[in-house]
Design a protein around this motif. Structure first.
Motif, mmCIF file in Angstrom:
data_model
loop_
_atom_site.group_PDB
_atom_site.id
_atom_site.type_symbol
_atom_site.label_atom_id
_atom_site.label_comp_id
_atom_site.label_asym_id
_atom_site.label_seq_id
_atom_site.Cartn_x
_atom_site.Cartn_y
_atom_site.Cartn_z
ATOM 1 N N PRO A 51 44.084 -16.944 18.793
ATOM 2 C CA PRO A 51 43.783 -15.604 19.309
ATOM 3 C C PRO A 51 43.693 -14.548 18.203
ATOM 4 O O PRO A 51 42.898 -13.609 18.310
ATOM 5 N N CYS A 54 40.283 -14.801 16.811
ATOM 6 C CA CYS A 54 39.308 -14.223 17.744
ATOM 7 C C CYS A 54 39.342 -12.693 17.713
ATOM 8 O O CYS A 54 38.289 -12.051 17.691
ATOM 9 N N ARG A 55 40.540 -12.114 17.690
ATOM 10 C CA ARG A 55 40.655 -10.652 17.633
ATOM 11 C C ARG A 55 40.068 -10.106 16.333
ATOM 12 O O ARG A 55 39.305 -9.131 16.339
ATOM 13 N N SER A 57 37.869 -11.517 14.346
ATOM 14 C CA SER A 57 36.421 -11.734 14.318
ATOM 15 C C SER A 57 35.695 -10.730 15.200
ATOM 16 O O SER A 57 34.652 -10.192 14.810
ATOM 17 N N THR A 58 36.242 -10.474 16.373
ATOM 18 C CA THR A 58 35.651 -9.482 17.275
ATOM 19 C C THR A 58 35.593 -8.119 16.596
ATOM 20 O O THR A 58 34.558 -7.434 16.636
ATOM 21 N N LYS A 125 27.037 -13.592 15.960
ATOM 22 C CA LYS A 125 27.697 -13.243 17.226
ATOM 23 C C LYS A 125 27.560 -14.378 18.242
ATOM 24 O O LYS A 125 28.510 -14.675 18.976
ATOM 25 N N PHE A 128 29.950 -17.109 17.338
ATOM 26 C CA PHE A 128 31.310 -16.694 17.679
ATOM 27 C C PHE A 128 31.531 -16.786 19.183
ATOM 28 O O PHE A 128 32.580 -17.240 19.635
ATOM 29 N N SER A 129 30.552 -16.371 19.944
ATOM 30 C CA SER A 129 30.669 -16.415 21.400
ATOM 31 C C SER A 129 30.903 -17.851 21.887
ATOM 32 O O SER A 129 31.743 -18.093 22.759
ATOM 33 N N GLN A 132 34.531 -18.720 20.763
ATOM 34 C CA GLN A 132 35.624 -17.939 21.349
ATOM 35 C C GLN A 132 36.166 -18.588 22.614
ATOM 36 O O GLN A 132 37.383 -18.746 22.766
ATOM 37 N N GLU A 133 35.295 -18.989 23.502
ATOM 38 C CA GLU A 133 35.742 -19.620 24.749
ATOM 39 C C GLU A 133 36.498 -20.923 24.464
ATOM 40 O O GLU A 133 37.545 -21.185 25.048
ATOM 41 N N GLU A 136 39.933 -20.136 22.948
ATOM 42 C CA GLU A 136 40.863 -19.640 23.967
ATOM 43 C C GLU A 136 41.394 -20.795 24.806
ATOM 44 O O GLU A 136 42.587 -20.847 25.119
#
Length: 153
Positions: A51, A54-55, A57-58, A125, A128-129, A132-133, A136
């Protein structure tokens, strides 16, 4: 005994999931090595790292988007942001995302047009998308595994 077999099933599910990500070319050998670091860095290391990645990277992708929206591009700042996100992805073993970020970094170094930079950013992006899923899902599974181990047999 049931808790032990449940834990083993979850561990197998997690390892199978990582293996499928390797087969898809999303991650490389570094990803499994990072997963094994929990042995020396503590049981929640991997579950908390994902996480955080992910944070971060976002936030970096958002900063890149804002920077590319400016009338005058600051190629130095763009390069630093690209280097940051590419390095994070590469260290974690998220190779396809790292490659897309590397392409963006190369476009920045070549002082490509804003249109070309936006295209490269959108590719990063997208990667990453996709990740990301999956990350998670892995973090949730790892947390369940570690929590079951803490509960004992």
């Amino acid at each position: 005994m049931a808790a032990s077999s449940s834990r083993e099933a979850m561990n197998k599910q997690l390892l199978d999931f990582i293996h499928s990500m390797e087969q898809e070319g999303l991650v490389d050998y570094r990803f499994a090595k990072v997963h094994m670091l929990k042995e020396s860095s503590g049981p929640f290391f991997f579950a908390s790292l994902l996480p955080t990645f992910c944070r971060d990277s976002t936030a970096t992708l958002r900063d890149l988007t804002v920077a590319l929206g400016q009338p005058l591009l600051n190629y130095h700042d763009l390069g630093e942001l690209c280097f940051k996100i590419r390095g994070g992805a590469a260290c974690l073993g998220v190779c396809r995302m790292a490659h897309a970020c590397g392409q963006l970094h190369q476009a920045v170094q070549n002082r490509a047009t804003k249109e070309r930079l936006i295209t490269a950013l959108n590719a990063a992006k997208q990667e990453f998308s996709i990740m990301q899923e999956k990350l998670e899902t892995l973090a949730q599974l790892e947390t369940k595994i570690v929590s079951n181990e803490a509960d004992g047999p």
